[in-house]
Scaffold this motif. Sequence first.
Motif, PDB file in Angstrom:
ATOM      1  N   ASN A  87       0.185  31.452 -39.198  1.00 11.10           N
ATOM      2  CA  ASN A  87      -1.235  32.260 -38.807  1.00 11.10           C
ATOM      3  C   ASN A  87      -0.875  33.393 -37.784  1.00 11.10           C
ATOM      4  O   ASN A  87      -1.134  34.389 -37.819  1.00 11.10           O
ATOM      5  N   GLN A  93     -19.602  32.422 -30.925  1.00 12.42           N
ATOM      6  CA  GLN A  93     -20.109  31.903 -32.135  1.00 12.42           C
ATOM      7  C   GLN A  93     -20.350  30.389 -31.734  1.00 12.42           C
ATOM      8  O   GLN A  93     -20.077  29.894 -30.922  1.00 12.42           O
ATOM      9  N   PHE A 105     -16.091  22.580 -42.262  1.00 14.47           N
ATOM     10  CA  PHE A 105     -14.999  23.404 -42.917  1.00 14.47           C
ATOM     11  C   PHE A 105     -13.765  22.622 -43.435  1.00 14.47           C
ATOM     12  O   PHE A 105     -13.741  21.350 -43.272  1.00 14.47           O
ATOM     13  N   LYS A 143      -6.795  27.996 -35.974  1.00 13.41           N
ATOM     14  CA  LYS A 143      -7.949  28.419 -36.962  1.00 13.41           C
ATOM     15  C   LYS A 143      -8.991  29.305 -36.448  1.00 13.41           C
ATOM     16  O   LYS A 143      -9.407  29.173 -35.368  1.00 13.41           O
ATOM     17  N   ILE A 144      -9.484  30.262 -37.327  1.00 15.04           N
ATOM     18  CA  ILE A 144     -10.588  30.939 -36.901  1.00 15.04           C
ATOM     19  C   ILE A 144     -11.795  30.443 -37.463  1.00 15.04           C
ATOM     20  O   ILE A 144     -11.521  29.822 -38.534  1.00 15.04           O
ATOM     21  N   TRP A 145     -13.119  30.349 -36.779  1.00 11.77           N
ATOM     22  CA  TRP A 145     -14.400  29.817 -37.520  1.00 11.77           C
ATOM     23  C   TRP A 145     -14.764  30.852 -38.491  1.00 11.77           C
ATOM     24  O   TRP A 145     -15.558  31.610 -38.131  1.00 11.77           O
ATOM     25  N   THR A 146     -13.996  30.765 -39.765  1.00 16.67           N
ATOM     26  CA  THR A 146     -14.648  31.796 -40.571  1.00 16.67           C
ATOM     27  C   THR A 146     -15.991  31.535 -41.007  1.00 16.67           C
ATOM     28  O   THR A 146     -16.320  30.710 -41.220  1.00 16.67           O
ATOM     29  N   GLY A 147     -16.946  32.869 -41.261  1.00 16.10           N
ATOM     30  CA  GLY A 147     -18.191  32.826 -41.712  1.00 16.10           C
ATOM     31  C   GLY A 147     -19.256  32.478 -40.754  1.00 16.10           C
ATOM     32  O   GLY A 147     -20.423  32.306 -40.829  1.00 16.10           O
ATOM     33  N   GLN A 181      -5.177  30.454 -43.443  1.00 14.75           N
ATOM     34  CA  GLN A 181      -5.852  31.780 -42.762  1.00 14.75           C
ATOM     35  C   GLN A 181      -4.868  32.742 -42.775  1.00 14.75           C
ATOM     36  O   GLN A 181      -4.993  33.780 -42.816  1.00 14.75           O
ATOM     37  N   GLU A 191      -5.247  34.562 -45.809  1.00 18.18           N
ATOM     38  CA  GLU A 191      -6.277  35.528 -45.920  1.00 18.18           C
ATOM     39  C   GLU A 191      -6.217  36.633 -44.722  1.00 18.18           C
ATOM     40  O   GLU A 191      -6.678  37.767 -45.131  1.00 18.18           O
ATOM     41  N   TYR A 192      -5.631  36.387 -43.866  1.00 19.22           N
ATOM     42  CA  TYR A 192      -5.595  37.677 -42.883  1.00 19.22           C
ATOM     43  C   TYR A 192      -4.468  38.634 -43.500  1.00 19.22           C
ATOM     44  O   TYR A 192      -4.840  39.676 -43.174  1.00 19.22           O
ATOM     45  N   SER A 211      -6.370  40.743 -45.879  1.00 20.21           N
ATOM     46  CA  SER A 211      -7.450  41.837 -45.222  1.00 20.21           C
ATOM     47  C   SER A 211      -6.600  43.056 -44.690  1.00 20.21           C
ATOM     48  O   SER A 211      -7.437  43.932 -44.334  1.00 20.21           O
TER      49      SER A 211
END
Length: 501
Positions: free
Chosen positions: A185, A273, A283, A292-296, A429, A432-433, A436
């Motif tokens: 990531n 956040q 999660f 990890k990002i705290w998605t959402g 992630q 996902e990144y 995006s």
Amino acid sequence: MLAVSFCLALSVQAQEVHLTTDAGAPVGDNQNSQTAGPNGPELLQDSHLIEKLQRFDRERIPERVVHARGTGAYGVFQPTADISALSKAVVFTPGSTTPVFVRFSTVMGYRGSPEQARDPRGFATKFYTQQGNWDIVGINWPIFFIRDAIKFPDFVHANKPSAITGVQDANLAFDFFAHTPEATNMLTHLYTDEGMPDSYRHMDGFGVHAFKLVNAKGDVHYVKFHWKSEQGIHGLRPQEIAASIGKDWNLNTNDLYGAIKAGNYPKWDLYIQVLEPNDLAKFDFNALDDTKIWTGVPEQKIGTMTLNRIPDNYFESTEESAFAPSRMVPGIEASEDRMLQGRLFAYADTQMYRLGANYQNIPVNRPVVAVNSEDQDGAMNTSGRKGDINFEPSSVNEMSEDPSAKLVRTELSGTTQQQAIDKKRNFLQAGEYYRSLSEQDKADLVTALSADLNHVSNDGNKYTMLSYFYKADADYGTRLAKATHADPARVKTLADKLSAD
Ligand code: HEM
């Protein structure tokens, strides 16, 4: 009359600045050393010469073991929201202004290295609060390469210049990363254009780890910190980098200082956040894993920082500044993140070595509030503490503890262990990144990353790396395979064997 002219004489004298020794005595001749006759050797009794050379010989201190190349600036932090329901820290009091010192940096290069480095950028902020100093020691992305402090020295050894040549070597770096799938990531972020900011003003900052905010009632929330640049985000494209280095390899410092000098003060808004402790488990990855990002999880703005002053002494501010994730104030506490936990030890430890035991008394590190600890003595102590009650408790000493500053209690269970975390999701992630990104950003990522992968001579390591990127996203892996002249079918076979975890 006489008294007046005496005063005048004094003020005229005060304006004349004489060159002195370090002991303040005037120097008679700073151009010629004292010799035994016109052709003889220099004399031991020339103490000005000897002191001058001795002091010069000792001008360097150890550079930071990482983040050696940096740039500092002073400014202020002003809260924009009342978050007393989350934290009792006074730095968040609406209407207050807290002075700050920020140091931006690259990670792996030496102290004088070019600022165009394929590196995360350090974004360390020291808040001089009315409850002592608080440091957010972060970087320009919300994640990191590894998730356990025990791997940090190996990560740095592999990415710093080679122990033989003193030159950075992609073979060594990717030998480490081929055994570190959790870095996928961060590597994907690193090789985008954002991995080469054209300006420190054009990047965000993140605390990366989760921290705990604690309110006056003792309620705990887990938070992540995010500095959002009001200047926007902008990086150099791969094809712009060489020309940029040729033009000015101090571009980030010159840009920041140029803007501040022109009164164009850069600003960042601080966002958080927030999670209830029970939400951490919700999660499909470990929420205390710093890869990890705290998605959402929505962000809320809590303040703004403005940088408005260039330090007038590089060494005494930027070089001697000492940031530590362990430097927190009541209302802000560490989470159980395994990287953060190691960092809580490492920074103050290295600073005692790099700057000495009394490094917190150096002006840039000194709190704006009184320091009443019973710590004493040591090299270069100038704390000025008085009295013989250098212990606590004491019936004479009237200092008291502050019960409101007591740390929260945390419930624990289980046995001691040495085991990897659950729910690693090493590739999720990164994919996902990648998806995006715009088409241009994807193309630049593949160009920059494949350029370094093409230096990897160990075939096994190269294919392992390609399989990680393929596992993150098939299009990403396929494009990288093509750019590195690799066999896409072999990459896919390796990727299929990786656990999605
Ligand atoms: C266990 C993992 C880590 C260890 C042991 C570690 C250790 C260190 C050490 C020893 C320094 C030099 C400090 C000094 O000499 O004053 C440093 C600097 C720094 N580290 Fe880390 N680090 C770790 C992970 C991280 C992570 C995850 C981040 C980002 C969130 C980070 C951000 C920084 C920054 C920004 C600096 C430069 C601070 C300054 O400007 O003085 N480090 N680190």
